[in-house]
Design an enzyme around this catalytic site. Structure first.
Site, PDB file in Angstrom:
ATOM      1  N   ASP A 338       0.806  -1.182  -0.017  1.00 26.61           N
ATOM      2  CA  ASP A 338      -0.086  -0.107  -0.103  1.00 26.61           C
ATOM      3  C   ASP A 338       1.048   1.179   0.196  1.00 26.61           C
ATOM      4  O   ASP A 338       2.026   1.184   0.470  1.00 26.61           O
ATOM      5  CB  ASP A 338      -0.952   0.017   1.286  1.00 26.61           C
ATOM      6  CG  ASP A 338      -1.677   1.214   1.258  1.00 26.61           C
ATOM      7  OD1 ASP A 338      -2.285   1.740   0.110  1.00 26.61           O
ATOM      8  OD2 ASP A 338      -1.914   1.713   2.352  1.00 26.61           O
ATOM      9  N   ASP A 528      -1.990  -1.242   6.451  1.00 27.01           N
ATOM     10  CA  ASP A 528      -2.377  -0.785   8.174  1.00 27.01           C
ATOM     11  C   ASP A 528      -3.114  -1.769   8.873  1.00 27.01           C
ATOM     12  O   ASP A 528      -3.520  -1.349   9.966  1.00 27.01           O
ATOM     13  CB  ASP A 528      -2.733   0.684   8.031  1.00 27.01           C
ATOM     14  CG  ASP A 528      -4.181   0.992   7.312  1.00 27.01           C
ATOM     15  OD1 ASP A 528      -4.685  -0.226   7.125  1.00 27.01           O
ATOM     16  OD2 ASP A 528      -4.759   1.774   7.561  1.00 27.01           O
ATOM     17  N   ASP A 532      -7.168  -1.644   4.495  1.00 30.34           N
ATOM     18  CA  ASP A 532      -6.995  -2.386   3.269  1.00 30.34           C
ATOM     19  C   ASP A 532      -7.224  -3.829   3.657  1.00 30.34           C
ATOM     20  O   ASP A 532      -6.794  -4.756   3.216  1.00 30.34           O
ATOM     21  CB  ASP A 532      -5.568  -2.502   2.830  1.00 30.34           C
ATOM     22  CG  ASP A 532      -4.828  -1.152   2.404  1.00 30.34           C
ATOM     23  OD1 ASP A 532      -5.499  -0.533   1.486  1.00 30.34           O
ATOM     24  OD2 ASP A 532      -3.942  -0.575   2.905  1.00 30.34           O
TER      25      ASP A 532
END
Length: 733
Positions: A338, A528, A532
């Protein structure tokens, strides 16, 4: 040896006391004590035998066999009462048979060697568990606290919520808290594995075990010492260590039917052999076959490696949730990262405001901040920090996942979102330039008219490029997944050295893309832990970054990296690969030993003592090889927690052995939201489960027996778990 279906019984409070400590010296191990006594008796018997005392020799040999058998015969009998047949059962039958045949010295040697191997196994397990519990020694024996206007010294277990601790330079925090007064730098290297101190002041969190490296500070206690972040780490990892991966289930699958099959084989050897030869000879060979086919090494090949490797990873700032996660981590060939908070610092700042004609920059920021006022997204916080003071708060704010927000302020209708959802109009050229510089841009619309744009940039982590380089050095493909625009994503990816970039993704798009990126290879998603969630659930391994002190991140991810340094990622992947290689080596050795010894024993080429010696020597090799998984090597810039032998000063509950030894205990403090068995086990901290939830979350994940209902309980990538909370829009939640 322990039950063949489940490997070693690690919880031995009845034998060695606290499972977190266990015997600290080899001579304290009960099985080794029995073996030593039996060896001494055999030695006396040998000396007496040289002088001709045959009856005394026989008595000493029988006594030696009985004492050596105390380490496994009683447990084998107890297991038979519960209809469990394990390796100890085979050894008991072989020892009793040897005595019945008059082979007293062989029976004693069998018991001695088996006790030595079992004792070494117990000692190795205790040692690796102590390595994990050594983290608790980071808590000081006393803490200075203000009580009734005076400073007093208290034990960590006596601290209460709201107490104010005084941390002087060089002192460690006894539990979690928030700095009330003073500024300092905190050394978190023992917890997160990062060597760079963190600057902290009023409002900053202090974790248990952190060292105050600057001036004196006052810290208000926010958690009991027994429930501090450090204690939770230890408890969660201990709880997860028994979750079984495919290699461990393979060993169980082989060992479970193998034990009764061995007994049938031994009966056939004795029976058929007796028809064509000397019955006593073939009964003796049957006993040798019984011992030769015992899966002693196979039973401990994987569990001991898992305990050692998971404990070692925790000292490197990584929480690995048991054998299943460890094995999958060792298979990873693709990593999807991410952007926000993973590749970037997660501290974005407003770098530019583009107002429309006749609109001021303050007007643009005030309108944007009115919508973002209750959001916790980092981009929203950047806008709020740059906005004027005392801004009004918009009403009826609604998030449109992946696009933006809309609401009302007085009679005006406001909308904030990414280019494409809101038309850029005359601001297109300026927005394109900012995006090319790596900035995230959101547009603000009032009553269907664009009033301006705000550019926010989150700088790349300084170690990101090095971490990506180390990942590629491991032969791992790296990709970036983000909801941000393509220009911004590409600019950051070039700085990090990432060639594969997928931008402007919705949450469900990330989840779908994770499967495509893998192309049959094992893939890990790094995020995190919450935003996500669909992608983390879809990937083979979900990894949460910067999870220290974040309950949800620690609970939900298969792997939680406690620190913010991205170099932890290649470090834990390399560690898992090495642990997986050790597992495979152990299983291979165990299977070769069984495959070679059975025909040789059946043919009468090996005697009982020789077979026992070879078996137990192989078991010792497996134990020593498994312990190698506990060795840690910190990569440059990172540290490994030193194993402390100090006494622990806080009380953390032990993880109890489950009724079914094949299954790990289910955490009592969290509600399990089951994911498909072949995807990461995603958990969410939630309220106590309802009756319906309890009815739909059955099954035993560690044994691979998740029910079909489990497969439909998870949110399957349709909506992130916090979709109801207002978020910023520069990055897709």
């Amino acid at each position: 040896m322990a039950e063949a279906c489940c490997g070693p019984q690690d919880e031995r409070t009845d034998d060695h006391g606290d499972t977190g400590h266990g015997p600290e010296r080899l001579w304290q191990v009960r099985e080794l004590q029995y073996a030593a006594i039996a060896v001494v008796l055999l030695g006396f018997g040998w000396l007496i035998g040289r002088s001709g005392g045959d009856s005394a020799v026989t008595a000493l040999e029988i006594l030696a066999a009985v004492i050596a058998g105390l380490s496994f015969v009683p447990s084998a009998i107890r297991n038979l009462r519960h209809r469990r047949i394990g390796v100890g059962t085979l050894m008991t039958i072989a020892a009793v048979g040897a005595v019945a045949l008059g082979q007293f010295s062989e029976a004693a040697m069998l018991g001695i060697l088996f006790s030595i191997a079992e004792g070494l196994e117990h000692f190795a397990v205790a040692k690796t568990r102590r390595g994990l519990r050594a983290l608790l020694a980071l808590v000081p024996p006393t803490a200075s606290v203000f009580r009734d206007g005076t400073e007093v010294k208290l034990a960590p277990d006596d601290l209460l919520l709201g107490d104010v601790m005084v941390l002087r330079p060089g002192e460690r925090a006894a539990t979690d808290g928030v700095i009330r007064t003073g500024r300092t730098s905190l050394d978190l290297s023992a917890i997160t594995g990062e060597s760079v101190p963190v600057e902290a002041g009023p409002g900053h969190t202090v974790h248990a075990g952190a060292i105050n490296g600057g001036g004196a500070i006052e810290v208000q206690v926010t958690a009991p010492a027994s429930d501090s972040s450090l204690a939770r780490i230890v408890h969660i990892v201990e709880e997860a260590q028994d979750r079984k991966g495919s290699a461990q289930r393979l060993a169980d699958t082989i060992a479970r039917p193998l034990v009764p099959a061995i007994m049938v084989l031994a009966v056939l050897v004795a029976g058929l052999g007796a028809l064509f030869g000397d019955p006593m000879l073939w009964i003796e060979r049957a006993l040798v076959v019984l011992v030769a086919a015992s899966p002693c090494a196979l039973a401990i090949a994987v569990p001991l490696t898992v305990v050692a490797a998971v404990g070692a990873a925790s000292r490197q700032g990584a929480l690995v949730k048991g054998g299943a996660a460890l094995e999958q981590l060792g298979r990873i060939r693709v990593v999807a990262l991410d952007k926000t908070g993973t590749l970037t610092r997660n501290t974005p700042q407003v770098i530019a405001v583009i107002p429309a004609p006749a609109v001021t920059e303050n007007d643009v920021l005030a309108a944007a901040a009115a919508l973002e006022a209750r959001s916790e997204h980092p981009l929203a916080q950047a806008i709020l920090a740059a906005a004027p003071d005392d801004i009004p708060i918009a009403e009826d704010v609604t998030a449109v996942p992946g696009h933006g927000l809309h609401g009302s302020l007085g009679s005006a209708k406001l909308r904030l979102g990414k280019p494409g959802w809101i038309d850029t109009g005359a601001l297109a050229e300026g927005i394109a330039g900012l995006q090319s510089d790596g900035a995230t841009v959101v547009l603000i619309e009032r009553d269907d008219t664009v009033i301006g744009a705000v550019a926010v940039r989150d700088e790349l982590r300084p170690e990101a490029a090095e971490a990506v380089l180390r990942l590629t050095g491991l032969g791992i493909d790296v990709a970036m997944l983000t909801g941000d625009n393509a220009r911004t994503a590409t600019a950051l990816a070039e700085q990090a050295g990432i060639a594969t970039v997928h931008a402007e993704l919705l949450p469900e798009g990330k989840a779908a893309l994770v499967t495509d990126l893998g192309r049959g290879r094992a893939i890990a998603m790094v995020g995190d832990g919450v935003n996500d969630a669909p992608a983390l659930a879809t990937a083979d391994v979900g990894i949460a970054m910067g999870a220290m002190g974040t309950d949800v991140a620690i609970e939900t991810a298969d792997v939680a990296l406690m620190g913010e340094d991205l170099r932890h990622l290649p470090q834990v992947l390399a560690h898992a690969r090495r642990a997986r290689r050790i597992m495979i080596q152990n299983i291979t050795l165990a299977m070769i030993i069984i495959g070679v010894l059975i025909p040789l024993a059946a043919a009468g080429m090996l005697g009982l003592a020789t077979v026992v010696l070879i078996h137990e020597a192989a078991e010792v090799l497996v134990i020593l090889n498994a312990i190698r998984a506990a060795r840690t090597v910190a990569q440059p810039g990172l540290t490994t927690t030193t194993i402390h032998t100090d006494r622990h000063h806080i009380t953390v509950p032990q993880v109890h052995t489950p009724d079914d030894p094949c299954c790990a205990p289910t955490p009592a403090h969290s509600t399990v939201v089951a994911a498909p068995r072949n995807t990461p086990m995603v958990k969410l901290l939630a309220s106590p489960p309802t009756a319906t939830e309890q009815a739909t979350t059955g099954g035993c994940d560690c044994c691979g027996m998740a029910t079909e209902r489990d497969r439909h309980t998870h949110y399957a990538g349709s909506q992130p778990p916090e979709a109801g909370r207002t978020r910023g829009t520069g990055e897709v939640p």
